[in-house]
Design an enzyme around this catalytic site. Structure first.
Site, PDB file in Angstrom:
ATOM      1  CB  SER A 581      -0.957  -0.032   1.189  1.00  0.00           C
ATOM      2  OG  SER A 581      -1.982   0.906   1.041  1.00  0.00           O
ATOM      3  CG  ASP A 666      -6.786  -2.215  -3.484  1.00  0.00           C
ATOM      4  OD1 ASP A 666      -7.375  -1.502  -2.658  1.00  0.00           O
ATOM      5  OD2 ASP A 666      -5.607  -2.571  -3.367  1.00  0.00           O
ATOM      6  CG  HIS A 701      -5.939  -2.261   0.231  1.00  0.00           C
ATOM      7  ND1 HIS A 701      -5.149  -1.694  -0.741  1.00  0.00           N
ATOM      8  CD2 HIS A 701      -5.373  -1.900   1.416  1.00  0.00           C
ATOM      9  CE1 HIS A 701      -4.177  -1.003  -0.185  1.00  0.00           C
ATOM     10  NE2 HIS A 701      -4.284  -1.127   1.131  1.00  0.00           N
TER      11      HIS A 701
END
Length: 729
Positions: A581, A666, A701
């Protein structure tokens, strides 16, 4: 990466690995102008963005990337399978959490051998079983997530809340992976799940005292920003739910919760640089929320309510506030219920310290516990309300290990002298303790079992300090298997994996991960770089690692790598790095800046197209992020962000081997960021090191749902690194 570092070790041969150019997908270039108030940029791979996720050409390219990954990784599939079984074999499959008491019930989560998902359950504590312990009463299954997940490629239960009477359960489910939840309601007495369905919510849930009214947060359907608090009454049409509050400022996230005292519903409004809370008595669900303290620029606070107890000479209920008001590392203050709305009525409780950062706190009738950081390590401080004038002094709960994490556990009740807390380190599995705050008696309730012959005595952990480019001292946590040695020159032949994040003030505390043992047992050293952008060293550590100081995050990480090699913790041609991330942004930035330092990189769901994303407010979560990265519509931020954005700074040079992953759905970092990044890297990089890109076509995600599916992903990443070293055993 230098030519010598990019070659395979002597234990592998060229025949073991397919040539990097065998069938790598080459994305078409389609010029596209990205406009901004501060200039225009061409983006040849912008076409890979499709918000519907249905474009045939885009999907064909992603499928081709997955096919290339399968082709490339086929030669080390046996190693990957071995790693998966090894990692899985350390997990006690029929495990359960320590029951936590709330009212007349003990709540816990357990797993069944061979099953992917948890079972949420409880046992009665009273009145029949009040003194018999958490295992005496028959089990009541609240949710069997394995049954709920049947038929879904992805399934996740997000927020859950049991009503004050403990007869009703509200839970949020996601069957896509985009963190757009639907609330369901179950009667825990009859076992009936009602027809009520509240879609497009964040997962935050709070019951009012009437067991009929439920407060929740609705997401914007396009940007996914949590912004509207509504209330749902059981048995009514969710489409007619009443709007309670709408947050107009797009820089703020919105949440809702019920206080531990059970007496208030709280709306939480937070941005990177300020907070606001609104409170409502839980027994007045049709009442109006009151602002606890009006928001101001650069003013953070979080208030928690405590019911009657020894904390006040009159036994009155009040609020305890953690705030950075005139206290960068935070302090605790207190205010009566009558002082709601008036910051001037706050009175000091725990003073600010330049050396101690207050993370969190828990409230009890006779004590309060503070989760705090000192020199980058988390410890707990237990303080009696009676104060030192009664002869009582604060007690610290810390550790003799050089790198560890102590944190507050499940403390659901205020009317107790027992504190539940968690402890872990890089060599100590997650442990749950209780301490009697009155007597000091400490009891280990459970240490996470690690199967497969694990013995903590076989491993060692260290804490070292590295001097950054500007002189800042950066802490680093290390773990390795005992027997690790350096040569006569103080150098190491060991491979090293360095992990980092460094954003949002999130601290990467040293914690045990059983999967890492698969690397340590093969001679790796594992390091966590506690770089700026987190809050390990206090609020200033975060403030000097964001916006126009963001580059400190990257240079800190590079300095750690150089120092660990110089100190002999890793061989200079065997250094691997990992981040996900915003940690993927870190990966992209450092390999642009110093590709020669690294043998390989793993970037999970990486945020790498910073400028284009932050210019587009239609992309989920963008507007909430301006106080983290800056707004590129302003010239100073545009120039600064453009100077480090991983996608914009790819150039013709040799790069390390790269493993990149993403999820098609995501919601945090859109799939097209890493897709574009990989496409551009393929076109620009001058080396023959492998670049593989794996796209999870059913998840978001957090990757795949299910505890064993995620382990497959870890095994894939480890196998990629070990194969580069020729470790095919």
């Amino acid at each position: 990466m230098t030519a010598s570092a990019s070659t395979l070790s002597s234990t592998a041969t060229a025949a073991d690995v397919p040539p990097a150019s065998a069938s790598q997908p080459i994305a078409a270039k389609k010029p596209h102008v990205v406009t901004s108030p501060n200039g225009e940029r061409n983006d040849d791979y912008y076409w890979l963005r499709d918000d519907t996720r249905k474009n045939p050409e885009m999907l064909a390219h992603l499928n081709a990337e997955n096919a290339w990954f399968e082709q490339y990784s086929a030669h080390y599939k046996k190693l990957e399978d071995k790693l998966f079984e090894e990692i899985k074999g350390r997990i006690k499959q029929d495990d359960a959490t320590v029951p936590a008491k709330k009212g007349d019930w003990w709540y816990y989560t357990r797993f069944v051998e061979g099953k992917e998902y948890p079972i949420y359950a409880r046992r009665e504590s009273g009145p029949t079983y009040r003194d018999a312990g958490p295992d005496a009463a028959p089990e009541v299954v609240m949710l069997d997530v394995n049954a709920l997940a049947a038929g879904h490629d992805f399934y996740q239960v997000g927020g859950m809340d049991v009503s004050p009477s403990q007869k009703m359960l509200a839970y949020a489910e996601d069957a896509v992976g985009r963190r757009q939840y639907t609330i369901r309601i179950k009667n825990l007495v009859t076992g009936v799940t009602y027809a009520d369905a509240v879609p497009n919510v964040s997962g935050d849930i709070a019951w009012a005292a009437d067991d009929r009214t439920l407060f929740y947060v609705e997401n914007d359907p396009k940007t996914l920003r949590s912004y509207r608090v509504k209330k749902h009454v059981l048995g009514t049409d969710a489409a007619k739910d009443v709007l309670v509050y709408e947050e107009k400022d797009e820089a703020y996230y919105t949440g809702v919760h019920r206080t531990t005292s059970e007496q208030y519903i709280v709306i939480d409004l937070s941005s990177t640089e300020s907070d606001e809370q609104r409170v409502l008595p839980a027994d007045q669900p049709d009442g109006a929320f009151k602002v606890f303290a009006p928001r101001r620029a650069k003013f953070h606070y979080h208030a928690s309510h405590i019911a009657t107890g020894a904390h006040h000479e009159a036994g009155g209920a009040r609020w305890i506030v953690r705030t950075d008001w005139q206290a960068p590392n935070y302090r605790l203050m207190q205010v009566s219920e009558k002082g709601i709305g008036d910051r001037a009525a706050w009175k000091p409780l725990v003073a600010h310290s330049d050396r101690v950062f207050i993370n969190d706190f828990a409230l009890f009738e006779n004590y309060y516990a503070i989760d705090e950081r000192s020199e980058g390590l988390r410890r707990l401080r237990v303080v009696p309300w009676s104060g030192e004038q009664a002869g009582d002094k604060p007690v610290y709960i810390d550790s003799t290990e050089p790198a560890y994490t102590t944190s507050l556990g499940a403390n659901n009740e205020q009317a107790t002298d027992t504190l539940r807390y968690n402890y872990t380190s890089l060599t100590t599995p997650a442990s749950v303790y209780e301490v009697n705050m009155k007597t000091g008696e400490k009891k280990l309730l459970k240490q996470q079992p690690v199967l497969g012959g694990f013995d903590a005595n076989n491993y060692a952990t260290e804490r070292v300090w590295v001097t950054a480019k500007d002189g800042a001292r950066v802490p680093v946590s290390l773990v390795y298997r005992k027997g690790f040695v350096r040569d006569a020159n103080g150098k190491s032949s060991s491979p090293l994996l360095q992990y980092g994040y460094g954003s949002y003030g999130a601290s990467m505390d040293p914690a045990f991960r059983s999967s890492v043992l698969s690397l340590l047992d093969r001679g790796f050293v594992y390091a966590i770089a506690h770089i700026r952008g987190g809050e390990e060293m206090g609020r200033a550590w975060y403030e000097t690692g964001k916006k126009l100081k963001k580059k400190n995050t990257f240079t800190d990480f590079i300095a750690v790598t150089e120092a660990l090699v110089a100190k002999g913790y890793g061989a200079k041609d065997k250094i691997f790095i990992e981040g996900g991330s915003a940690g993927g942004l870190l990966m992209g930035a450092v390999v642009n800046m110093r590709p020669d330092l690294y043998r390989g990189m793993v970037a999970q769901v990486p945020f790498v197209d910073v400028v284009t994303t932050m210019l587009d407010e239609s992309i989920p979560l963008t507007t909430n992020e301006f106080d983290e990265w800056g707004n590129p519509k302003q010239k100073s931020y545009y120039k600064y962000m453009l100077a480090y954005s991983p996608y914009d700074n790819i150039r013709k040079q040799a790069y390390p081997a790269m493993f990149v992953s993403t999820g098609l759905y995501d919601s945090q970092v859109q799939y097209f960021e890493p897709a574009k990044w990989v496409a551009k890297l393929r076109d620009m990089k001058t080396d023959s090191n492998p670049l593989v890109f794996k796209i999870n076509m059913e998840a978001g995600h957090g990757g795949k749902s299910g505890r064993f599916r995620r382990l497959h992903e870890v095994a894939e990443e480890y196998a990629f690194m070990l194969d580069l070293l020729g470790m095919q055993e």
